[in-house]
Each structure stands twice: as structure tokens, then as C-alpha cells.
Design a protein around this motif. Structure first.
Motif, PDB file in Angstrom:
ATOM      1  N   GLY A 196       4.255 -13.208  15.838  1.00 21.97           N
ATOM      2  CA  GLY A 196       3.089 -13.157  14.955  1.00 21.97           C
ATOM      3  C   GLY A 196       2.939 -11.814  14.271  1.00 21.97           C
ATOM      4  N   ILE A 197       3.185 -10.734  15.015  1.00 22.89           N
ATOM      5  CA  ILE A 197       3.100  -9.392  14.425  1.00 22.89           C
ATOM      6  C   ILE A 197       4.186  -9.213  13.371  1.00 22.89           C
ATOM      7  N   LEU A 198       5.410  -9.607  13.687  1.00 17.53           N
ATOM      8  CA  LEU A 198       6.514  -9.450  12.741  1.00 17.53           C
ATOM      9  C   LEU A 198       6.269 -10.252  11.465  1.00 17.53           C
ATOM     10  N   ILE A 199       5.788 -11.476  11.612  1.00 16.13           N
ATOM     11  CA  ILE A 199       5.516 -12.311  10.448  1.00 16.13           C
ATOM     12  C   ILE A 199       4.399 -11.714   9.601  1.00 16.13           C
ATOM     13  N   SER A 200       3.362 -11.176  10.257  1.00 20.64           N
ATOM     14  CA  SER A 200       2.268 -10.551   9.519  1.00 20.64           C
ATOM     15  C   SER A 200       2.762  -9.357   8.718  1.00 20.64           C
ATOM     16  N   VAL A 201       3.622  -8.549   9.325  1.00 23.37           N
ATOM     17  CA  VAL A 201       4.163  -7.389   8.609  1.00 23.37           C
ATOM     18  C   VAL A 201       5.023  -7.843   7.439  1.00 23.37           C
ATOM     19  N   LYS A 202       5.842  -8.883   7.644  1.00 21.93           N
ATOM     20  CA  LYS A 202       6.744  -9.332   6.592  1.00 21.93           C
ATOM     21  C   LYS A 202       5.998  -9.981   5.429  1.00 21.93           C
ATOM     22  N   LEU A 203       5.013 -10.843   5.718  1.00 19.00           N
ATOM     23  CA  LEU A 203       4.369 -11.625   4.671  1.00 19.00           C
ATOM     24  C   LEU A 203       3.102 -10.993   4.112  1.00 19.00           C
ATOM     25  N   LEU A 204       2.512 -10.026   4.817  1.00 24.13           N
ATOM     26  CA  LEU A 204       1.289  -9.392   4.335  1.00 24.13           C
ATOM     27  C   LEU A 204       1.469  -7.912   4.034  1.00 24.13           C
ATOM     28  N   VAL A 205       2.012  -7.191   5.012  1.00 23.74           N
ATOM     29  CA  VAL A 205       2.114  -5.737   4.858  1.00 23.74           C
ATOM     30  C   VAL A 205       3.150  -5.371   3.805  1.00 23.74           C
ATOM     31  N   LEU A 206       4.356  -5.919   3.901  1.00 22.94           N
ATOM     32  CA  LEU A 206       5.412  -5.558   2.950  1.00 22.94           C
ATOM     33  C   LEU A 206       5.034  -5.871   1.505  1.00 22.94           C
ATOM     34  N   PRO A 207       4.510  -7.072   1.181  1.00 19.91           N
ATOM     35  CA  PRO A 207       4.112  -7.310  -0.216  1.00 19.91           C
ATOM     36  C   PRO A 207       3.059  -6.334  -0.717  1.00 19.91           C
ATOM     37  N   LEU A 208       2.096  -5.997   0.119  1.00 22.23           N
ATOM     38  CA  LEU A 208       1.048  -5.066  -0.310  1.00 22.23           C
ATOM     39  C   LEU A 208       1.603  -3.660  -0.506  1.00 22.23           C
ATOM     40  N   VAL A 209       2.479  -3.235   0.395  1.00 22.33           N
ATOM     41  CA  VAL A 209       3.072  -1.894   0.252  1.00 22.33           C
ATOM     42  C   VAL A 209       3.920  -1.827  -1.013  1.00 22.33           C
ATOM     43  N   ILE A 210       4.690  -2.865  -1.296  1.00 24.38           N
ATOM     44  CA  ILE A 210       5.493  -2.882  -2.536  1.00 24.38           C
ATOM     45  C   ILE A 210       4.584  -2.820  -3.753  1.00 24.38           C
ATOM     46  N   ARG A 211       3.528  -3.599  -3.750  1.00 25.22           N
ATOM     47  CA  ARG A 211       2.617  -3.624  -4.902  1.00 25.22           C
ATOM     48  C   ARG A 211       1.989  -2.255  -5.138  1.00 25.22           C
ATOM     49  N   GLU A 212       1.478  -1.637  -4.084  1.00 23.42           N
ATOM     50  CA  GLU A 212       0.847  -0.329  -4.252  1.00 23.42           C
ATOM     51  C   GLU A 212       1.866   0.741  -4.625  1.00 23.42           C
ATOM     52  N   SER A 213       3.080   0.618  -4.113  1.00 26.42           N
ATOM     53  CA  SER A 213       4.121   1.591  -4.453  1.00 26.42           C
ATOM     54  C   SER A 213       4.474   1.518  -5.935  1.00 26.42           C
ATOM     55  N   VAL A 214       4.582   0.303  -6.470  1.00 21.39           N
ATOM     56  CA  VAL A 214       4.883   0.145  -7.898  1.00 21.39           C
ATOM     57  C   VAL A 214       3.761   0.728  -8.752  1.00 21.39           C
ATOM     58  N   ILE A 215       2.516   0.506  -8.336  1.00 20.69           N
ATOM     59  CA  ILE A 215       1.377   1.028  -9.105  1.00 20.69           C
ATOM     60  C   ILE A 215       1.314   2.550  -9.028  1.00 20.69           C
ATOM     61  N   LEU A 216       1.489   3.098  -7.839  1.00 23.62           N
ATOM     62  CA  LEU A 216       1.373   4.556  -7.678  1.00 23.62           C
ATOM     63  C   LEU A 216       2.495   5.298  -8.398  1.00 23.62           C
ATOM     64  N   LEU A 217       3.691   4.709  -8.439  1.00 18.79           N
ATOM     65  CA  LEU A 217       4.809   5.345  -9.139  1.00 18.79           C
ATOM     66  C   LEU A 217       4.826   5.029 -10.629  1.00 18.79           C
ATOM     67  N   ASN A 218       3.875   4.186 -11.077  1.00 18.52           N
ATOM     68  CA  ASN A 218       3.773   3.829 -12.495  1.00 18.52           C
ATOM     69  C   ASN A 218       5.130   3.382 -13.027  1.00 18.52           C
ATOM     70  N   ALA A 219       5.654   2.321 -12.402  1.00 19.22           N
ATOM     71  CA  ALA A 219       7.030   1.918 -12.658  1.00 19.22           C
ATOM     72  C   ALA A 219       7.252   1.319 -14.043  1.00 19.22           C
ATOM     73  N   GLY A 220       6.223   0.805 -14.692  1.00 20.23           N
ATOM     74  CA  GLY A 220       6.400   0.163 -15.993  1.00 20.23           C
ATOM     75  C   GLY A 220       6.312   1.128 -17.152  1.00 20.23           C
ATOM     76  N   ASP A 221       6.629   0.626 -18.327  1.00 21.01           N
ATOM     77  CA  ASP A 221       6.551   1.438 -19.536  1.00 21.01           C
ATOM     78  C   ASP A 221       5.118   1.653 -20.002  1.00 21.01           C
ATOM     79  N   ASN A 222       4.222   0.740 -19.593  1.00 19.82           N
ATOM     80  CA  ASN A 222       2.814   0.866 -19.929  1.00 19.82           C
ATOM     81  C   ASN A 222       1.987   0.219 -18.812  1.00 19.82           C
ATOM     82  N   ILE A 223       0.657   0.208 -18.996  1.00 21.77           N
ATOM     83  CA  ILE A 223      -0.217  -0.321 -17.945  1.00 21.77           C
ATOM     84  C   ILE A 223       0.055  -1.800 -17.699  1.00 21.77           C
ATOM     85  N   THR A 224       0.204  -2.554 -18.760  1.00 19.22           N
ATOM     86  CA  THR A 224       0.447  -3.994 -18.610  1.00 19.22           C
ATOM     87  C   THR A 224       1.774  -4.261 -17.913  1.00 19.22           C
ATOM     88  N   ASP A 225       2.799  -3.519 -18.309  1.00 20.25           N
ATOM     89  CA  ASP A 225       4.110  -3.695 -17.687  1.00 20.25           C
ATOM     90  C   ASP A 225       4.071  -3.325 -16.208  1.00 20.25           C
TER      91      ASP A 225
END
Length: 807
Positions: A262-291
């Protein structure tokens, strides 16, 4: 960006769908294809169409030929000059954070550390099934808006395959070599390097990058003809293999075996997606805000892809946690489906032009519904804790009671908030609901910390120390919560009118409140997680000391108790065969037993053993229920992490759209629904068991089902002789061996055993030659009133019916 790849026709390399229709329709088809093949594999394994030996051959083909060929072909064709390196850097940072966090926690939580086990857990939480499930799903969703996103999978796969997984392989090789004795250090180093270098997945990843440079993105036709055929066979074979792995693994997911998966599944399906999302936003990975917003949504979807079947090949190769990983992969695969579908629906809704105002309206309605149900659950829990079984007397349940009260306050505040008009900001009623919601939400987080600290001290200190510390924790929890809310009301003025798009009961003061929530959640999350790690470490150390002491005092009998280390109440449903040996356990209390004599030698202190039939009301009220609180804290940690993610997003984002809206709904469900989690863990046991007992008693009285036993004068000489012999020579030994604590229908029974247990013991003791003779012997004991059925409604049978000794 992969701008030049936008014209690629997204037809899967392994025969999956050609995408031309509506994205959601395509997603339906993709999910049906993937899980249909998994179901075919399960059916083939269940009906033994494919044997275990044949499945091992399929393992070898997938891991050694199909997957490496697919990786080489994909990497050798890519043009690395068109890559958005910031986006890949964000993925690398996010996966690395999760990988090393899981690795370090897994190493710290158990003494001695098992680096191979920790490495497998880290790989499980970061390696996605990119090609078999991810490619058709991403292609179905983004085929019209961002067709280049599907090609990104070939670039993100090497992050795990070439960077993170080799680190895990090193730990696996070290763990494997450490088990072999009389091996010099240089030999182990050589073995590690050889094992990593000859790993076919890593080897072909490196070779694919080299081939990309040599062939200039164009593989020679004679080589491509071979590799593409092997690569095309991967998806169907891998999904079919995953279905085969499900056979015999699903039944293991129950009881305490659910905790780690249960812990492993929670980390894989909840924690990892959220960390990826916040990492992309904090690093401003796109060419603009929409991207950037689109890439962050895509990163979240990518994180929800379940773990790749290739991981199971690693478990077989190194023979580490095979059943646990297989069971977790099965559950992760099927739990990921609804999460992927909901996320995809929100992405499609944004593309269709759904406005943030629509989300805000639905969020208000959802908050009201959740709070209403939560209010009912809180009332039930208060009745259970205060009236039915007096759970508030336990050191752990007092903080749980405080958390329930905080949730009750929150529910009342949210119900008031949902009925306020838009122009009521700053009114007395607005302040009342704001204070209630803030006190309840922040109080719930602080009481979570209090529960974690209490569990830690129960393992590291005495019970008297915990009881003396309790008053200070109670005062601190109430005082800190009241101080935070008071300062917010005094120092922060509500803005009027509040932007409708940002309406959320958790952030009524806007970004200022979001910043305060981030600080509180970070503190509570770190302290709670740290306490859980230390608690488990102390728990393993204590178990090691107990095992060592038991070995010195009982010799071979310690082997039996070691098999049941950490589990003190057995479900009757877990006993599936009377051929299995009956486990011996001492007491239902894991760490803090109300009877101090229970920690002594069982054979010498039986008169004081907890398994005796006695008045259990005062003991049950003091039972800390360690395992249930551990599960409760794990779920609360998930709620904290979701809350932290949505708080950070509120500081950065300015519209409730897409994945942000999904996180907002999820945060409302987990935050305002904490009482529902508590109800599922603590509320069913006392209420349902007492209601069940009352109904059973009423049913017995109405139908007069009580078993009628012969009078003393009517007993035959044979029965009397068996009674005298058993009382004089065998009763004490038999009770010490088979009378234990068991749970049936959510109710714990002490000093009980099943009919199968007694039959097995009679055969072992030589008192019966066959099981039929043992049943006759047991019936004689029951008729002479040496033992009885727990409800007095059944005679003695060789079944999983519960009996207890009268004497």
C-alpha cells in the motif's frame, strides 16, 4: 521542444490502435486493450494453460530479447538535438528525489538494513510501464493537441534505465554477494561491476545511444528488421506476463501484508506524479506559461503509469521479495486505471473549454457532501470512543479522539461556508466558519504528529513516560492550533470580493493562507514521517532482542514464534488448510500489554497469560492498537502530501483548471474526509461487533439454537474416562499450544482455537490415529464440558469453528 516531431503519425509500434477519433474514446480502447491482454494472461495461468516453467521462458524472452531490442531501436532513431532538456531535467530531478527518498527510508527503517530490498522498492516507485501501457494512453489523449508527447516516452525511459536503475542494481548485487560467505572484498566489487555491465536492459540502453551516434538516427535495414520484430513483441508479451504473475498473488494482499504494498503504490501513483508536476513548474520547463502548464499536466499523467513488469524480472534474478513485488504490481496496475482515466477526462475538459467557474461550483457542492458524511462519521466515532468501549482511556486513542473532534469542527465550518453568499466576506458568520475550518484542519495535522510521537515513545520508552508526556502534548496541540488561527485572524485581512476561480475553503485568505499551510504541512509531514521511521526501527530492534532472549530460554520453540513476529491476532479466514501448523502467539497487544506478566515465559506463567477467558472490557479500552494507528498515519501522510502539493500550486497557479482541479477535489476528499478513514479503521470494530452480538443473541433466543448437552448422569463411562485422562495429563499442554487470540467478524476472542487445531494436536500427541477418531475424541470432550463452542451453538467438528476450554 520536439516541434519537428509533431507531424509523426501515432500508430503504435506493437500493433495497438491507430488514433483518429475522440481522445476519450481512444483512451477507452487503449485501456481495454491493455487490461484485456492482462486478463488473458491471468486466465491462462489460472487454468494452467501456461505452466510455471513456460512462464519462466517468457520472462527470459521479455527481459533479455524483446525489451532490450525495443529500447535500442527507440534510442537509435531519436534526434537528440530536438529535445527539451529542461523538461527531461525536471523528470530526472523528480524521479531522483523519489528514488533516493524511498531508498534511504527503506535502509533506515529496518535494522539490519537490506540494501537489495530497499533498491527494489526504489525502482518500483520510479520505473513506469512506458511502452506497454504508457504509449497507447498518452497517444490516445494527446493525438490532436500534442502528438509529440508520446515520443517523449522514449526519452524519459532512459532516466530510469540508464541512471537510476543501475544504482539499484549495484545495491542488489551488494546484497546478493553479502549473503555468500568467505568471499573477498575485491571479488564482490568485481561481481557488482560485472552484474551491472552485463544487465541486458542497461547494456542495450548504452548501446542504443552509441548506435544513435554511429548510424545518425537511421538504423541499417537488415538490423532494423530483426530488432523491430523483437521490439514489437514486447508490449503484448509483457502485459500477458503481468497477467500470469497475478495468479496466486492476489490472495496475499490482506492483513498486515497490505501495508508495504500500500505504501509503495501510494508513492508510485500519488507522490511521484505530484513531484513530477511541481518539478516541471518550478523549473519552468516550457517556453511560456501555457506550455509549462501543459507539460506539468503531461508529467502528472506520466507519473500515474503503473510500474513496469520488467521489475518482476529483477526480483526473480536476485530472489528478493518476489511475492511482495508481484502482489504490489498487480494492485498498482489496476488502481492506476481509474486515476489515469480521471486525469485524462480533466485534460479533455480543459481542451473542450470548461471554465474554472464550473470547477469552483462543483468543488463547493463536493465539499458540502463530504462534510455532511464526515459529520455523521464523527458522531458515530464519538459514540464508539466515549460510550461503547471507552477507547479514550488508551494513550493513542486520546489523540485520535482529538483528531475526530477537530474533524467534527471542520465539517460544521465547511457546511456553514458552503451556504454563505459571495458578499458575506468579513462578516461575523464568515469569521465563525473560517475559525472553525482553520482550527479543524490545522488541528488535524497537529494531532497526527501527536499520534506519531506517541507511537515512537511507546517503542522507545516506558508506558509511564508516555502517560506523563501526554498532558503536555495535549496542551501543546490545542495551544499551537489556537495561536496560529488567532494570528491569522488578527494579521490577515480578507479580501473582498474573493476571486471566484480560487474559491476553496482551505484558502479563503488567498496565497497568504496557502503559505502558512505549506509551512505547517512541511513541519507535520517531516515530523510524522521521521517518527514512523524511528518507530519501525525501534520495533525491529525490540523484536530482535525478544527473539534473542526467546532463543536462549526456549531453544527450538523460538522458531515458531519468529514466524509470527509482529502479528498478534489471527483472522480465522487466514487459515485455509488444517494441514498447516498452528502458529503460537502470546498476546494481541504488540508493544504495550496491560498485563505485565505476558512478557514472561509462556510455559511458566500460564495462569497470568492474556489468553485466559476473563473480563476483557478494561483491557480492550487500553489496547493502543498499534497496527491500526500505523495504517491510519500512512493514510494521513498521503493526505498531507496532497495538501502540500495543492498549497504550493495555489502559490504558483492562478486558475483552477486541469490537474489543479483534480488535486483540489482530491485534497477536499482526503482532508475533510479524515474522519471517514478513521471510521473505516476504528469505527466498524466496536459498533458492528456489538450489534452483531446483539443480533446473534436475539436470533438464538428466537430459534432456541443453543446446543443441548447430556446431563452428567447420562455420560457414558468412555466419555468420563476421556475427561479424566485429558484433565490430568493433557489439558495444560494442549491449552498452551493451541489456545490463542483470534479475530472473527471484527471481534477478538481470547484463549480460543479451531476444531482443526485440536484435531491436529490430538494426532500429534498420539491420542487419535485418524482425523475421524480425533473428532470423536473432541465430541467426548465437548459433551463432558471440557470445551465448548464460543456461542454454544455447534458440536465439535473438524472445521474452522472457534472453541474454548471451560476449565
Amino acid at each position: 521542444m520536439l516541434t519537428n516531431l509533431s507531424n509523426i503519425e501515432l500508430i503504435s509500434m506493437d500493433g495497438f490502435i491507430s488514433i483518429n477519433s475522440d481522445p476519450i474514446d481512444n483512451l477507452y480502447i487503449a485501456l481495454i486493450q491493455c487490461f484485456g491482454i492482462i486478463l488473458c494472461g491471468y486466465i491462462a495461468g489460472r487454468f494452467n494453460v501456461i505452466t510455471k516453467l513456460e512462464a519462466n521462458g517468457l520472462n527470459t524472452f521479455v527481459g533479455t530479447f524483446a525489451l532490450p531490442s525495443l529500447i535500442f531501436t527507440s534510442l537509435a532513431k531519436l534526434d537528440f538535438t530536438l529535445v527539451n532538456w529542461r523538461f527531461l531535467l525536471a523528470i530526472l530531478v523528480a524521479k531522483s528525489c523519489v528514488f533516493f527518498t524511498v531508498l534511504i527510508i527503506s535502509l533506515l527503517i529496518k535494522k539490519p538494513s537490506n540494501c537489495g530490498r530497499a533498491a527494489l522498492f526504489a525502482i518500483f516507485t520510479t520505473q513506469s510501464n512506458d511502452f506497454a501501457i504508457g504509449y497507447p494512453m498518452i497517444g490516445a489523449i494527446y493525438q490532436k493537441t500534442h502528438p509529440e508527447y508520446a515520443v517523449y516516452l522514449y526519452l524519459m525511459a532512459p532516466i530510469s534505465l540508464a541512471i537510476l536503475n543501475p544504482i539499484g542494481f549495484i545495491f542488489l548485487e551488494i546484497s546478493k554477494r553479502s549473503l555468500e560467505e568467505n568471499k573477498p572484498c575485491w571479488s564482490m566489487v568485481y561481481s557488482v561491476m560485472k552484474g551491472v555491465a552485463l544487465n541486458p536492459v542497461l547494456f542495450m540502453t548504452i548501446l542504443g545511444i552509441i548506435g544513435n551516434l554511429i548510424f545518425s538516427h537511421v538504423i541499417p535495414s537488415f538490423l532494423a528488421a530483426i530488432l523491430e520484430v523483437l521490439g514489437n513483441a514486447f508490449s503484448a508479451s509483457a502485459l500477458f506476463l503481468l497477467g500470469l504473475m497475478m495468479v496466486g498473488k492476489v490472495h496475499k494482499l490482506k492483513g498486515t501484508a497490505l501495508v508495504i504494498p500500500g505504501i509503495l503504490i501510494s508513492v508510485k501513483l500519488l507522490v511521484l506524479p505530484l513531484v513530477i508536476r511541481e518539478s516541471v513548474i518550478l523549473l519552468n520547463a516550457g517556453d511560456n506559461i501555457t506550455d509549462t502548464r501543459n507539460l506539468s499536466t503531461y508529467g502528472f499523467l506520466y507519473g500515474t503509469i503503473p510500474t513496469a513488469p520488467a521489475l518482476f524480472i529483477f526480483t526473480l534474478r536476485y530472489n528478493v521479495e518476489i511475492d511482495l513485488i508481484a502482489s504490489a504490481m498487480v494492485a498498482c496496475t489496476f488502481l492506476s486505471a481509474p486515476l489515469m482515466f480521471i486525469s485524462a477526462k480533466l485534460v479533455s475538459a480543459v481542451d473542450a473549454g470548461v471554465t474554472p467557474a464550473s470547477y469552483a461550483h462543483q468543488l463547493r457542492v463536493f465539499s458540502f457532501d463530504i462534510s455532511t458524511v464526515s459529520l455523521i462519521a464523527c458522531i458515530w466515532l464519538l459514540i464508539c470512543f466515549l460510550g461503547v468501549n471507552h477507547k479514550y482511556k488508551s494513550v493513542t486513542h486520546r489523540y485520535t479522539l482529538c483528531l475526530i473532534i477537530a474533524q467534527l469542527i471542520t465539517a460544521i465550518g465547511v457546511i456553514i461556508w458552503s451556504k454563505l453568499e459571495a458578499n458575506a466576506t468579513g462578516s461575523i458568520l464568515w469569521y465563525i466558519q473560517f475559525i472553525l475550518i482553520s482550527l479543524g484542519v490545522y488541528g488535524s495535522r497537529i494531532w497526527t504528529v501527536a499520534i506519531a510521537v506517541t507511537l515512537l515513545f511507546l517503542n522507545s520508552h516506558s508506558l509511564s513516560f508516555v502517560q506523563n508526556m501526554q498532558k503536555w502534548l495535549l496542551l501543546s496541540g490545542c495551544g499551537v492550533t489556537a495561536l496560529i488561527v488567532s494570528l491569522m485572524c488578527i494579521c490577515i485581512m480578507p479580501k473582498e470580493p474573493i476571486e471566484f476561480e480560487l474559491q476553496n475553503p482551505n484558502f479563503q485568505l488567498g496565497r497568504s493562507q496557502a503559505a502558512i499551510s505549506v509551512a505547517i504541512l512541511i513541519f507535520c509531514f517531516i515530523v510524522t514521517l521521521g517518527c514512523l521511521i524511528l518507530q519501525q526501527r525501534y520495533h525491529y530492534i525490540r523484536n530482535d532482542l525478544t527473539t534473542y532472549s526467546s532463543t536462549n530460554s526456549e531453544g527450538e520453540r523460538s522458531n515458531v514464534s519468529n514466524d509470527n513476529n509482529g502479528r498478534n491476532v489471527i483472522d480465522v479466514e487466514d487459515i485455509v488448510s488444517h494441514s498447516e501448523s498452528t502458529p503460537i502467539i502470546n498476546c494481541e497487544f504488540q508493544n504495550v500489554c496491560p498485563n505485565s506478566m505476558c512478557t514472561m515465559d509462556r510455559s511458566n506463567t500460564y495462569p497470568f497469560d492474556c489468553n485466559q477467558e476473563e473480563d476483557i472490557t478494561p483491557i480492550d479500552s487500553e489496547d493502543p492498537q498499534i497496527l491500526r494507528h500505523l495504517v491510519f498515519l500512512i493514510l494521513l501522510l498521503c493526505s498531507m502530501f496532497i495538501g502540500l502539493s495543492i498549497s504550493i500550486s495555489t502559490l504558483i497557479m492562478d486558475q483552477m483548471i486541469g490537474i489543479y482541479a483534480e488535486l483540489a477535489f482530491l485534497d477536499i476528499a482526503l482532508n475533510f474526509g479524515q474522519s471517514l478513514t478513521a471510521f473505516a479503521i476504528f469505527g466498524l470494530d466496536p459498533g458492528v461487533s456489538k450489534l452483531s452480538s446483539w443480533l446473534q443473541q436475539l436470533l438464538h433466543k428466537s430459534h432456541e439454537r443453543e446446543l443441548q448437552l447430556p446431563e452428567e448422569d447420562a455420560l457414558s463411562p468412555e466419555i468420563k474416562a476421556i475427561r479424566e485422562q485429558f484433565n490430568r495429563c493433557h489439558l495444560a499442554e494442549c491449552r498452551a499450544r493451541i489456545a490463542i487470540c483470534r479475530r472473527r467478524l471484527l471481534k477478538i476472542h481470547r484463549g480460543v482455537f479451531t476444531g482443526c487445531d485440536l484435531v491436529d494436536w490430538l494426532l500429534e500427541a498420539g491420542l487419535a490415529q485418524t482425523r475421524e477418531d480425533a473428532v470423536h475424541y473432541g465430541r467426548c470432550l465437548l459433551e463432558s464440558r471440557i470445551l465448548q463452542h464460543i456461542d454454544g451453538t455447534h458440536h465439535f467438528y473438524d472445521k474452522n469453528l472457534l472453541y474454548t476450554f471451560n476449565a
